[in-house]
Design a protein around this motif. Structure first.
Motif, mmCIF file in Angstrom:
data_model
loop_
_atom_site.group_PDB
_atom_site.id
_atom_site.type_symbol
_atom_site.label_atom_id
_atom_site.label_comp_id
_atom_site.label_asym_id
_atom_site.label_seq_id
_atom_site.Cartn_x
_atom_site.Cartn_y
_atom_site.Cartn_z
ATOM 1 N N PHE A 42 48.987 9.088 15.567
ATOM 2 C CA PHE A 42 48.146 9.767 14.596
ATOM 3 C C PHE A 42 46.879 10.130 15.623
ATOM 4 C CE2 PHE A 42 50.193 7.282 11.631
ATOM 5 C CZ PHE A 42 50.491 8.076 10.507
ATOM 6 N N GLU A 43 46.659 11.617 15.914
ATOM 7 C CA GLU A 43 45.337 11.965 16.734
ATOM 8 C C GLU A 43 44.340 12.086 15.650
ATOM 9 O OE1 GLU A 43 47.004 12.586 21.015
ATOM 10 O OE2 GLU A 43 45.753 14.166 20.057
ATOM 11 N N VAL B 5 56.647 8.332 25.222
ATOM 12 C CA VAL B 5 56.620 9.714 24.985
ATOM 13 C C VAL B 5 56.005 10.393 23.803
ATOM 14 C CG1 VAL B 5 58.006 12.087 25.011
ATOM 15 C CG2 VAL B 5 58.725 10.404 26.473
ATOM 16 N N LEU B 6 54.887 11.042 23.739
ATOM 17 C CA LEU B 6 54.164 11.412 22.534
ATOM 18 C C LEU B 6 54.631 12.922 22.338
ATOM 19 C CD1 LEU B 6 50.546 10.189 23.526
ATOM 20 C CD2 LEU B 6 52.344 9.321 22.159
ATOM 21 N N VAL B 7 55.135 13.113 21.024
ATOM 22 C CA VAL B 7 55.505 14.381 20.717
ATOM 23 C C VAL B 7 54.544 14.749 19.501
ATOM 24 C CG1 VAL B 7 57.427 15.841 19.707
ATOM 25 C CG2 VAL B 7 58.000 14.107 21.339
ATOM 26 N N SER B 8 54.019 16.007 19.569
ATOM 27 C CA SER B 8 53.324 16.340 18.537
ATOM 28 C C SER B 8 53.359 18.068 18.318
ATOM 29 C CB SER B 8 51.714 15.918 18.594
ATOM 30 O OG SER B 8 51.357 16.538 19.877
ATOM 31 N N PHE B 9 53.103 18.421 16.927
ATOM 32 C CA PHE B 9 53.044 19.832 16.885
ATOM 33 C C PHE B 9 52.179 20.510 17.807
ATOM 34 C CE2 PHE B 9 54.345 18.973 12.474
ATOM 35 C CZ PHE B 9 55.495 19.360 12.575
ATOM 36 N N LYS B 10 52.544 21.961 18.266
ATOM 37 C CA LYS B 10 51.431 22.524 19.041
ATOM 38 C C LYS B 10 50.204 22.828 17.929
ATOM 39 C CE LYS B 10 54.892 24.933 21.929
ATOM 40 N NZ LYS B 10 55.735 26.236 22.178
ATOM 41 N N ASP B 11 49.043 23.050 18.893
ATOM 42 C CA ASP B 11 47.914 23.448 17.853
ATOM 43 C C ASP B 11 47.860 24.487 16.895
ATOM 44 O OD1 ASP B 11 46.939 21.201 19.553
ATOM 45 O OD2 ASP B 11 46.056 22.380 20.973
ATOM 46 N N LEU B 14 50.764 24.405 11.883
ATOM 47 C CA LEU B 14 50.238 23.673 10.515
ATOM 48 C C LEU B 14 51.015 22.541 10.863
ATOM 49 C CD1 LEU B 14 49.844 25.998 7.629
ATOM 50 C CD2 LEU B 14 48.285 24.745 8.985
ATOM 51 N N ASP B 15 50.054 21.235 10.476
ATOM 52 C CA ASP B 15 50.737 19.945 10.248
ATOM 53 C C ASP B 15 50.438 19.464 8.855
ATOM 54 O OD1 ASP B 15 51.240 17.119 10.519
ATOM 55 O OD2 ASP B 15 49.580 16.768 11.862
ATOM 56 N N PRO B 16 51.180 19.683 8.051
ATOM 57 C CA PRO B 16 50.921 19.149 6.546
ATOM 58 C C PRO B 16 50.810 17.694 6.460
ATOM 59 C CG PRO B 16 53.210 20.086 6.812
ATOM 60 C CD PRO B 16 52.594 20.381 8.206
ATOM 61 N N GLN B 17 51.817 16.841 7.285
ATOM 62 C CA GLN B 17 51.722 15.407 7.113
ATOM 63 C C GLN B 17 50.157 14.840 7.593
ATOM 64 O OE1 GLN B 17 55.051 14.212 9.390
ATOM 65 N NE2 GLN B 17 55.596 13.052 7.726
ATOM 66 N N GLY B 18 49.512 15.446 8.480
ATOM 67 C CA GLY B 18 48.427 15.042 8.932
ATOM 68 C C GLY B 18 47.313 15.417 7.819
ATOM 69 N N VAL B 65 65.853 16.651 23.517
ATOM 70 C CA VAL B 65 66.311 15.899 22.378
ATOM 71 C C VAL B 65 65.109 15.382 21.535
ATOM 72 C CG1 VAL B 65 67.301 13.732 21.496
ATOM 73 C CG2 VAL B 65 68.390 14.756 23.604
ATOM 74 N N LEU B 66 64.073 14.974 22.295
ATOM 75 C CA LEU B 66 62.980 14.339 21.463
ATOM 76 C C LEU B 66 61.965 15.372 20.853
ATOM 77 C CD1 LEU B 66 61.894 11.567 24.093
ATOM 78 C CD2 LEU B 66 63.652 11.504 22.375
ATOM 79 N N ALA B 67 61.890 16.468 21.420
ATOM 80 C CA ALA B 67 60.917 17.621 20.931
ATOM 81 C C ALA B 67 61.648 18.783 20.598
ATOM 82 C CB ALA B 67 59.733 17.582 21.799
ATOM 83 N N ASN B 68 61.088 19.742 19.611
ATOM 84 C CA ASN B 68 61.639 20.982 19.385
ATOM 85 C C ASN B 68 60.597 21.825 20.159
ATOM 86 O OD1 ASN B 68 61.895 23.863 18.693
ATOM 87 N ND2 ASN B 68 62.144 23.012 16.286
ATOM 88 N N PRO B 69 61.074 22.464 21.290
ATOM 89 C CA PRO B 69 59.921 23.049 22.140
ATOM 90 C C PRO B 69 59.324 24.307 21.707
ATOM 91 C CG PRO B 69 62.117 23.069 23.183
ATOM 92 C CD PRO B 69 62.295 22.102 22.003
ATOM 93 N N ILE B 70 59.827 24.620 20.497
ATOM 94 C CA ILE B 70 59.513 25.910 19.841
ATOM 95 C C ILE B 70 58.089 25.843 19.310
ATOM 96 C CG2 ILE B 70 59.978 27.842 18.103
ATOM 97 C CD1 ILE B 70 62.831 27.579 18.882
ATOM 98 N N ILE B 71 58.184 24.464 18.460
ATOM 99 C CA ILE B 71 57.061 24.191 17.750
ATOM 100 C C ILE B 71 56.344 23.006 18.070
ATOM 101 C CG2 ILE B 71 57.706 25.523 15.558
ATOM 102 C CD1 ILE B 71 58.459 22.814 14.340
#
Lengths: 80, 80
Positions: A42-43, B5-11, B14-18, B65-71
């Motif tokens: 969580f950031e 490795v930290l994977v997060s949505f691109k800025d 939208l991040d509905p969970q956050g 594997v770990l991230a989906n580079p599109i988003i």
């Protein structure tokens, strides 16, 4: 202020997601991967508060909302 | 060797969970929380390899594997 909270399963708790990722990597030929544990990050952007205040609030919200203290542990870093 | 490795949505994504976590914290009285982005963290234990080798393999498996580079975007740190 920006804080990063890392939430992961306690070491004694099985992590099936991490296991699945490890197996996928082995299938793809990355045999050097010994173990993977998956967790959440969580950031959090906070209004400007003191470091002392952050050190009070962050563990509180981690315990109450971000992590399930029965099976998960957390750590945090103030990054900005 | 241990790598995080930290994977997060691109800025721009939208991040509905956050958002849901932020709203929950506001409801609980933590109004000082301006924004939360949620992501995934992978703690990977690797056979002993050189740092150069790790710097080649980790972005490769993150992308595949770990991230989906599109988003999603990722960053990593060698922690041990």
């Amino acid at each position: 202020m920006k804080v990063r909270v890392l939430v992961s399963f306690k070491d004694s708790v099985l992590d099936p997601q991490g296991q699945a990722v490890k197996n996928a990597l082995h299938t793809l030929g990355y045999g050097g991967v010994i173990d993977i544990r998956q967790g959440k990050v969580f950031e959090i952007e906070l209004e400007d508060i003191s470091v002392e205040e952050a050190n009070r609030i962050i563990p509180e919200i981690s315990d109450k909302v971000l992590a399930n203290p029965i099976i998960e542990k957390f750590e945090y870093q103030i990054i900005e």
